[in-house]
Motif scaffolding. Structure first.
Motif, PDB file in Angstrom:
ATOM      1  N   VAL A   1      87.895  58.153  70.017  1.00  0.00           N
ATOM      2  CA  VAL A   1      88.007  58.364  71.454  1.00  0.00           C
ATOM      3  C   VAL A   1      89.470  58.659  71.752  1.00  0.00           C
ATOM      4  N   LEU A   2      89.719  59.745  72.461  1.00  0.00           N
ATOM      5  CA  LEU A   2      91.088  60.028  72.878  1.00  0.00           C
ATOM      6  C   LEU A   2      91.393  59.153  74.095  1.00  0.00           C
ATOM      7  N   SER A   3      92.397  58.304  73.972  1.00  0.00           N
ATOM      8  CA  SER A   3      92.814  57.432  75.077  1.00  0.00           C
ATOM      9  C   SER A   3      93.927  58.111  75.861  1.00  0.00           C
ATOM     10  N   GLY A   4      93.764  58.198  77.176  1.00  0.00           N
ATOM     11  CA  GLY A   4      94.813  58.780  78.003  1.00  0.00           C
ATOM     12  C   GLY A   4      96.118  58.024  77.884  1.00  0.00           C
ATOM     13  N   THR A   5      96.024  56.696  77.782  1.00  0.00           N
ATOM     14  CA  THR A   5      97.237  55.886  77.655  1.00  0.00           C
ATOM     15  C   THR A   5      97.906  56.103  76.305  1.00  0.00           C
ATOM     16  N   LEU A   6      97.119  56.121  75.224  1.00  0.00           N
ATOM     17  CA  LEU A   6      97.697  56.357  73.897  1.00  0.00           C
ATOM     18  C   LEU A   6      98.274  57.763  73.785  1.00  0.00           C
ATOM     19  N   GLN A   7      97.654  58.721  74.472  1.00  0.00           N
ATOM     20  CA  GLN A   7      98.204  60.075  74.471  1.00  0.00           C
ATOM     21  C   GLN A   7      99.573  60.093  75.133  1.00  0.00           C
ATOM     22  N   GLU A   8      99.691  59.392  76.245  1.00  0.00           N
ATOM     23  CA  GLU A   8     100.971  59.302  76.942  1.00  0.00           C
ATOM     24  C   GLU A   8     102.016  58.611  76.078  1.00  0.00           C
TER      25      GLU A   8
ATOM     26  N   ASP B   1      93.678  57.222  90.025  1.00  0.00           N
ATOM     27  CA  ASP B   1      94.691  58.193  90.445  1.00  0.00           C
ATOM     28  C   ASP B   1      94.354  59.615  90.009  1.00  0.00           C
ATOM     29  N   GLY B   2      93.186  59.790  89.385  1.00  0.00           N
ATOM     30  CA  GLY B   2      92.758  61.115  88.959  1.00  0.00           C
ATOM     31  C   GLY B   2      93.204  61.510  87.571  1.00  0.00           C
ATOM     32  N   SER B   3      94.036  60.697  86.912  1.00  0.00           N
ATOM     33  CA  SER B   3      94.515  61.046  85.575  1.00  0.00           C
ATOM     34  C   SER B   3      93.463  60.705  84.520  1.00  0.00           C
ATOM     35  N   LEU B   4      93.535  61.413  83.403  1.00  0.00           N
ATOM     36  CA  LEU B   4      92.577  61.213  82.315  1.00  0.00           C
ATOM     37  C   LEU B   4      92.686  59.807  81.741  1.00  0.00           C
ATOM     38  N   THR B   5      91.543  59.152  81.571  1.00  0.00           N
ATOM     39  CA  THR B   5      91.524  57.854  80.906  1.00  0.00           C
ATOM     40  C   THR B   5      90.968  57.966  79.484  1.00  0.00           C
ATOM     41  N   ARG B   6      89.921  58.779  79.313  1.00  0.00           N
ATOM     42  CA  ARG B   6      89.306  58.906  77.988  1.00  0.00           C
ATOM     43  C   ARG B   6      88.687  60.288  77.830  1.00  0.00           C
ATOM     44  N   ALA B   7      88.654  60.730  76.575  1.00  0.00           N
ATOM     45  CA  ALA B   7      87.899  61.922  76.207  1.00  0.00           C
ATOM     46  C   ALA B   7      87.168  61.596  74.912  1.00  0.00           C
TER      47      ALA B   7
ATOM     48  N   GLY C   1     103.865  64.344  85.189  1.00  0.00           N
ATOM     49  CA  GLY C   1     104.406  62.992  85.065  1.00  0.00           C
ATOM     50  C   GLY C   1     103.937  62.274  83.821  1.00  0.00           C
ATOM     51  N   GLY C   2     103.678  63.027  82.740  1.00  0.00           N
ATOM     52  CA  GLY C   2     103.253  62.422  81.478  1.00  0.00           C
ATOM     53  C   GLY C   2     101.758  62.188  81.369  1.00  0.00           C
ATOM     54  N   LYS C   3     101.002  62.415  82.458  1.00  0.00           N
ATOM     55  CA  LYS C   3      99.557  62.201  82.447  1.00  0.00           C
ATOM     56  C   LYS C   3      98.841  63.545  82.586  1.00  0.00           C
ATOM     57  N   TYR C   4      97.554  63.531  82.202  1.00  0.00           N
ATOM     58  CA  TYR C   4      96.766  64.755  82.254  1.00  0.00           C
ATOM     59  C   TYR C   4      95.753  64.703  83.393  1.00  0.00           C
ATOM     60  N   TYR C   5      95.657  65.827  84.099  1.00  0.00           N
ATOM     61  CA  TYR C   5      94.739  65.973  85.221  1.00  0.00           C
ATOM     62  C   TYR C   5      93.952  67.269  85.041  1.00  0.00           C
ATOM     63  N   TYR C   6      92.777  67.298  85.640  1.00  0.00           N
ATOM     64  CA  TYR C   6      91.980  68.520  85.610  1.00  0.00           C
ATOM     65  C   TYR C   6      91.697  68.969  87.039  1.00  0.00           C
ATOM     66  N   PHE C   7      91.927  70.263  87.293  1.00  0.00           N
ATOM     67  CA  PHE C   7      91.704  70.827  88.616  1.00  0.00           C
ATOM     68  C   PHE C   7      90.616  71.900  88.519  1.00  0.00           C
ATOM     69  N   ARG C   8      89.651  71.813  89.426  1.00  0.00           N
ATOM     70  CA  ARG C   8      88.556  72.766  89.444  1.00  0.00           C
ATOM     71  C   ARG C   8      89.076  74.157  89.817  1.00  0.00           C
ATOM     72  N   GLU C   9      88.222  75.158  89.718  1.00  0.00           N
ATOM     73  CA  GLU C   9      88.630  76.527  90.037  1.00  0.00           C
ATOM     74  C   GLU C   9      89.080  76.653  91.484  1.00  0.00           C
ATOM     75  N   ASN C  10      88.521  75.819  92.371  1.00  0.00           N
ATOM     76  CA  ASN C  10      88.935  75.882  93.768  1.00  0.00           C
ATOM     77  C   ASN C  10      90.171  75.024  94.045  1.00  0.00           C
TER      78      ASN C  10
ATOM     79  N   LYS D   1      89.709  53.023  66.440  1.00  0.00           N
ATOM     80  CA  LYS D   1      88.702  53.632  67.308  1.00  0.00           C
ATOM     81  C   LYS D   1      89.283  54.625  68.314  1.00  0.00           C
ATOM     82  N   GLU D   2      90.518  54.409  68.751  1.00  0.00           N
ATOM     83  CA  GLU D   2      91.108  55.268  69.766  1.00  0.00           C
ATOM     84  C   GLU D   2      92.350  55.953  69.217  1.00  0.00           C
ATOM     85  N   MET D   3      92.682  57.107  69.790  1.00  0.00           N
ATOM     86  CA  MET D   3      93.824  57.861  69.285  1.00  0.00           C
ATOM     87  C   MET D   3      94.583  58.547  70.411  1.00  0.00           C
TER      88      MET D   3
END
Length: 311
Positions: free
Chosen positions: A206-213, A142-148, A113-122, A290-292
């Motif tokens: 800083v990678l912004s989840g919103t700016l990435q979207e 909601d579990g989506s990436l906000t910053r990296a 849905g345009g957002k990034y999520y991370y799922f563990r091996e399990n 500062k953000e990208m």
């Protein structure tokens, strides 16, 4: 995912899930005169895939519909109580999982849905801060990436972004090295062990989840509708878009659209010519921000980038 309830989870052992004997299907299907073609041949561990009315089922060797978590051909699947293969989001015992269109359980980074999520091996969705290969990732409700961002006090500059392809990573590295070169902080003066000061926080973006979207949306819109004088038809400039979205009010921003590039190296050169010189106004220099967010697409062998920067 909107408004979903979440819970922290540990590793789960799916082999302990109930399988639910279910109903016998082979005789029923044959009796109805509608024996179904199985999925492409696989090395069956739990059984055989069968299709009925556009739905997929996993049938045991004994002819019963399997339910719950099942491992088949090296991947995990979830079968509903009536045997139907589940796709999309699944909540179980307070944990969230995502099942691909194929039904296979997702692991690692996924764009949904345009957002990034991370799922563990399990398979459980990451909902707390993740440290991975020198990068710190944070996630929203909601579990989506906000910053990296690069881990603090490691010198700044480039860092790995787990879901980037090689071209986007190269562009991010170029921007972050540019940021590091412009950094005027001093570790000995600005960082003391007892104070835990983040001395190099301005030495990389800083990678912004919103700016990435936003970057990915704007690139797709520019490619499909056109782009001229910083405007996209029916959407306007990035300022118009941000205002309509109600995001970043009062914050300086810069949109960089790099077109028809022959690889990441040429794209980086174009970016540096236009936005890397100290002679340009501060608002036109990439390092001022500062953000990208970085989007990339290859069309007919040529590369296109949309870069969103925010102060």
């Amino acid at each position: 995912m909107a408004g979903m309830r979440r819970g922290r989870t540990g590793r789960k052992n799916k082999t302990g899930r109930k399988t639910g004997a279910g109903r016998r299907v082979f005789l029923a299907l044959l009796g109805a005169g509608c024996f179904l073609a199985a999925a492409p041949p696989v090395t069956a561990q739990a059984g055989m895939w069968m299709d009925l009315d556009g739905k997929r089922y996993l049938v045991s060797e004994a002819g019963t519909l399997l339910t719950g978590w099942q491992q088949q051909d090296g991947s995990w699947y979830y079968l509903e109580a009536d045997g139907r293969m589940k796709t999309g989001w699944l909540e179980e015992n307070g944990a969230w999982y995502y099942l691909e269109e194929t039904g296979a359980m997702a692991a690692g980074w996924r764009r949904i849905g345009g957002k990034y999520y991370y799922f563990r091996e399990n398979g459980t969705m990451q909902d707390v801060t993740l440290y991975q290969n020198g990068t710190q990732y944070t996630f929203g409700e909601d579990g989506s990436l906000t910053r990296a961002k690069k881990e603090r006090n490691t010198g700044g500059g480039s860092y790995e972004i787990g879901f980037f392809d090689a071209d986007r990573q190269a562009m991010a590295d170029s921007l972050n090295e540019l940021k590091k070169d412009a950094f005027d902080g001093d570790e000995e003066e600005d960082y003391y062990e007892d104070e835990k000061v983040d001395y190099d926080k301005d030495a990389s973006f800083v990678l912004s989840g919103t700016l990435q979207e936003i970057a990915e949306h704007r690139l797709e819109a520019a490619r499909s509708r056109g782009y001229g004088s910083g405007r996209i038809p029916d959407e306007g400039t990035i300022s118009d878009y941000l205002e309509a979205a109600g995001y970043g009010k009062g914050r300086r921003h810069l949109e960089i659209y790099l077109i028809n590039c022959d690889g990441a190296t040429q794209a980086e050169e174009k970016l540096l010519r236009k936005h890397g010189s100290d002679e340009r106004e501060r608002k036109d220099r990439a390092v001022y921000y500062k953000e990208m967010g970085i989007a990339h697409e290859t069309v007919n062998g040529r590369d296109y980038y949309m870069i969103e920067l925010m102060r």
